[in-house]
Design an enzyme around this catalytic site. Structure first.
Site, mmCIF file in Angstrom:
data_model
loop_
_atom_site.group_PDB
_atom_site.id
_atom_site.type_symbol
_atom_site.label_atom_id
_atom_site.label_comp_id
_atom_site.label_asym_id
_atom_site.label_seq_id
_atom_site.Cartn_x
_atom_site.Cartn_y
_atom_site.Cartn_z
ATOM 1 N N ARG A 296 0.856 -1.151 0.129
ATOM 2 C CA ARG A 296 0.044 0.109 -0.153
ATOM 3 C C ARG A 296 0.625 1.343 0.133
ATOM 4 O O ARG A 296 0.550 2.402 -0.635
ATOM 5 C CB ARG A 296 -0.866 -0.089 1.262
ATOM 6 C CG ARG A 296 -2.197 -1.115 1.017
ATOM 7 C CD ARG A 296 -2.908 -1.270 2.246
ATOM 8 N NE ARG A 296 -4.258 -2.029 1.572
ATOM 9 C CZ ARG A 296 -5.164 -2.434 2.645
ATOM 10 N NH1 ARG A 296 -4.732 -2.336 3.946
ATOM 11 N NH2 ARG A 296 -6.005 -2.948 2.196
ATOM 12 N N TYR A 440 -6.038 -0.638 -6.770
ATOM 13 C CA TYR A 440 -5.707 -2.008 -6.359
ATOM 14 C C TYR A 440 -4.882 -1.763 -4.850
ATOM 15 O O TYR A 440 -4.844 -0.654 -4.502
ATOM 16 C CB TYR A 440 -4.878 -2.829 -7.515
ATOM 17 C CG TYR A 440 -3.364 -2.126 -8.101
ATOM 18 C CD1 TYR A 440 -2.934 -0.972 -7.625
ATOM 19 C CD2 TYR A 440 -3.125 -2.706 -9.143
ATOM 20 C CE1 TYR A 440 -1.855 -0.255 -7.980
ATOM 21 C CE2 TYR A 440 -1.906 -2.168 -9.732
ATOM 22 C CZ TYR A 440 -1.267 -1.030 -9.228
ATOM 23 O OH TYR A 440 -0.085 -0.214 -9.854
ATOM 24 N N GLU A 441 -4.639 -2.841 -4.424
ATOM 25 C CA GLU A 441 -4.177 -2.892 -2.977
ATOM 26 C C GLU A 441 -5.293 -2.237 -2.063
ATOM 27 O O GLU A 441 -4.810 -1.533 -0.889
ATOM 28 C CB GLU A 441 -2.919 -2.230 -2.953
ATOM 29 C CG GLU A 441 -1.735 -2.962 -3.707
ATOM 30 C CD GLU A 441 -1.431 -4.117 -3.583
ATOM 31 O OE1 GLU A 441 -1.789 -4.744 -2.464
ATOM 32 O OE2 GLU A 441 -1.021 -5.013 -4.426
ATOM 33 N N GLY A 442 -6.300 -2.352 -2.393
ATOM 34 C CA GLY A 442 -7.511 -1.930 -1.484
ATOM 35 C C GLY A 442 -7.721 -0.504 -2.321
ATOM 36 O O GLY A 442 -7.028 0.325 -2.047
#
Length: 588
Positions: A296, A440-442
């Site tokens: 993140r 992406y990555e949350g």
């Protein structure tokens, strides 16, 4: 036609002058061997490889993309040779544990280098970034046997890593994943299931790919408490540490995407593949989040890097492109028109880019500092404080860096006008490449919920108070009449008001956290950047020369033209959830 030179002077300013890393690093055994002299040498060589090896491949990688045939993925022309050079030069293991072949350099240093790689070639950058994240998770949670078997080759760059979470029917809600892990009596597990959106799941850059896969054991509890983490190599590893027979893992297809086309985004099928448990059974999410939190922050750096290359390209164009006369009169009377740099609106766009890029770079170093302290601070109380701040600041960094990264690339495209919309100039690629970083990555909405729900309301503002104290110390250290410190104090007060309001409302309104979260994160990010700009201005006003003069001018632009948005974010937080939830779903 993109222009990029690694911002080495600004990096040195942030690390050496603002954060004074030499005494900081010397104070911890884990970073005692690092120094600013060493960092400068690393950055010089890093700049060379980014500018000479990676940047020239960026547009070609976008045009060519990855190709898929019979389960194999081929990366764009030039990527494999560049990756070999990158790996042989030691860049993959820059922050890795020295016990297993890594270089053990501080996070404050590695975040600066990562930004440079993302700026030069975002698609390429994702391959080593996933490997570094996988190494971190394995280092923290893997058995000694797994670490000895896999980490040295991964740090060398001979083997890569991937993170396999998402499935066709579940994304954020990992509790409903269906990939199974069955003990086979041979000391490992048979992994069966399908994962989608897997960055670097298959490629031709390395001889092996080490997948970290979330799966459920047969007797696992329902929901996220029943998830375990497994290491699943593409190629089985022999007793002497070499690649042996292929494992039962295969790429089923690759995605055709809006951007980052040189990065392979794969559908991966696991058909009874041999997997090895990482950490404790049914505790896989905790182990995977070690990797995800690294990723993140790394993806946040993607936003800064793309913002920087967009700014540099737009600045070069604005100095060269001639159109109309300056409002105050001709600046270049010998020419038919003046450079567009003379126009206030062009300057507004460029200064906004610069203010966000440089504020973000400083905040990345700030988060990196707390990561270094959490890992290396001998005092357990100080280390615990650092870990709490890392947890609080990580969702802010990921979301705010990438939101502002898209904003800055769009502004850079706008400076070029029609040429910004044309592929050959490169600006539209930066916009497309930046867009994924918010997803992406949350997604950034999930980051905001994590910040608001878990990190602020969840601990009743305890971690926020630590952040408040840190900012307050720097406000108090400034002169009482300093307008920058006064403006930061206003923003910090607004952020505190928003914090108290949502904590109070959360016990009365089930929708309070979700309604406030995105605006709260933007208010937090803006305040955090203001904190960085105050720190930078306090140093810059002691210096002489064009660099410091430009730094102060950009600081003033930030405080006068960007920070006032904090009041609007506060107003939206205080509006509560009523208007969001009033309309019936079938009328939306």
């Amino acid at each position: 036609m993109a222009s990029y030179k690694a911002p080495l002077r600004d990096i040195h300013f942030i690390l050496a002058e603002v954060f004074k890393v030499d005494p900081l690093w010397a104070s911890m055994p884990s970073t005692a061997d690092a120094s600013m002299e060493l960092a400068d040498a690393i950055f010089e060589e890093g700049a060379r490889i980014c500018e000479a090896e990676l940047l020239p491949l960026n547009r070609q990688g976008d045009e060519e993309g990855c190709t898929y045939l019979n389960g194999k993925v081929t990366t764009p022309s030039g990527f494999k040779a560049a990756y070999q050079t990158y790996a042989e030069s030691g860049w993959v293991g820059l922050g890795g544990d020295p016990e297993y072949g890594g270089q053990g350099l501080p996070k404050m240093l590695t975040v600066m280098f990562e930004e440079m790689v993302y700026a030069a070639n975002t698609s390429f950058a994702l391959y080593p970034a996933l490997t570094a994240g996988a190494c971190l998770s394995l280092l923290a949670h893997g058995s000694e046997e797994l670490k000895k078997t896999y980490l040295p080759a991964m740090y060398e760059g001979r083997w890569a890593g991937s993170m396999c979470l998402t499935e066709p029917h579940c994304g954020t809600d990992l509790g409903i994943l269906s990939t199974k892990a069955v003990p086979n009596g041979a000391g490992h597990y048979d992994i069966t299931g399908t994962k989608i959106f897997i960055t670097g799941g298959e490629h031709d850059l390395t001889e092996n790919i080490i997948h970290l896969v979330l799966a459920k054991l047969p007797d696992a509890p329902k929901g996220p408490r029943g998830i375990s983490l497994f290491l699943v190599p593409k190629m089985l590893v022999t007793e002497d540490g070499q690649c042996g027979a292929p494992n039962q893992v295969r790429c089923g297809s690759i995605e055709h995407k809006m951007g980052i086309k040189g990065s392979a985004t794969c559908l991966m099928n696991f058909d009874g593949a041999a997997g090895y448990l990482v950490g404790e059974a049914n505790r896989g999410l905790a182990a995977m989040f070690t990797m995800m939190n690294y990723e993140r922050l790394s993806i946040g750096l993607q936003g800064i890097g793309l913002g920087e290359v967009s700014y540099q390209s737009a600045r070069a164009y604005a100095l060269d492109r001639r159109q109309s006369r300056a409002p105050s009169g001709a600046v270049s009377p010998e020419h038919a028109a003046d450079p567009i740099m003379v126009h206030p609106d062009v300057r507004r766009m460029l200064l906004t880019q610069r203010a966000y890029n440089e504020g973000g770079r400083a905040f990345a170093a700030y988060v990196g500092m707390w990561l270094d302290l959490a890992k290396g601070q001998p005092d357990p109380v100080a280390a615990q404080k650092a870990a709490a701040l890392v947890a609080l600041l990580t969702p802010v960094a990921k979301a705010y860096f990438t939101d502002r990264g898209l904003d800055t690339t769009i502004l850079g495209q706008q400076v070029l006008g029609g040429h910004g919309y044309i592929r050959e100039w490169g600006m539209e690629q930066f916009v497309r490449d930046a867009r994924i970083a918010q997803i992406y990555e949350g997604t950034n909405g999930i980051q905001a919920l994590d910040l608001m729900g878990r990190k602020v309301v969840g601990d009743q503002g305890k971690a926020f108070k630590l952040f408040h104290q840190e900012v307050s110390v720097d406000i108090a250290a400034a002169e009482p009449s300093d307008p920058r410190a006064q403006a930061l104090n206003v923003a910090l007060t607004q952020l505190s008001q928003a914090t108290d309001f949502v904590i109070q409302q959360s016990s009365l309104d089930a929708n309070a956290i979700g309604a406030a979260s995105c605006d709260y994160l933007n208010l937090f990010g803006l305040t955090a950047y203001a904190h960085m700009w105050l720190k930078m201005a306090q140093v810059a006003k002691q210096g002489e020369g064009d660099f410091y003069r430009a730094k102060l001018a950009t600081a003033d632009f930030f405080f006068q033209r960007l920070l006032p948005e904090s009041g609007a974010y506060l107003a939206k937080v205080l509006a509560g959830s009523d208007t969001l939830m009033a309309l019936d779903a079938d009328l939306m």
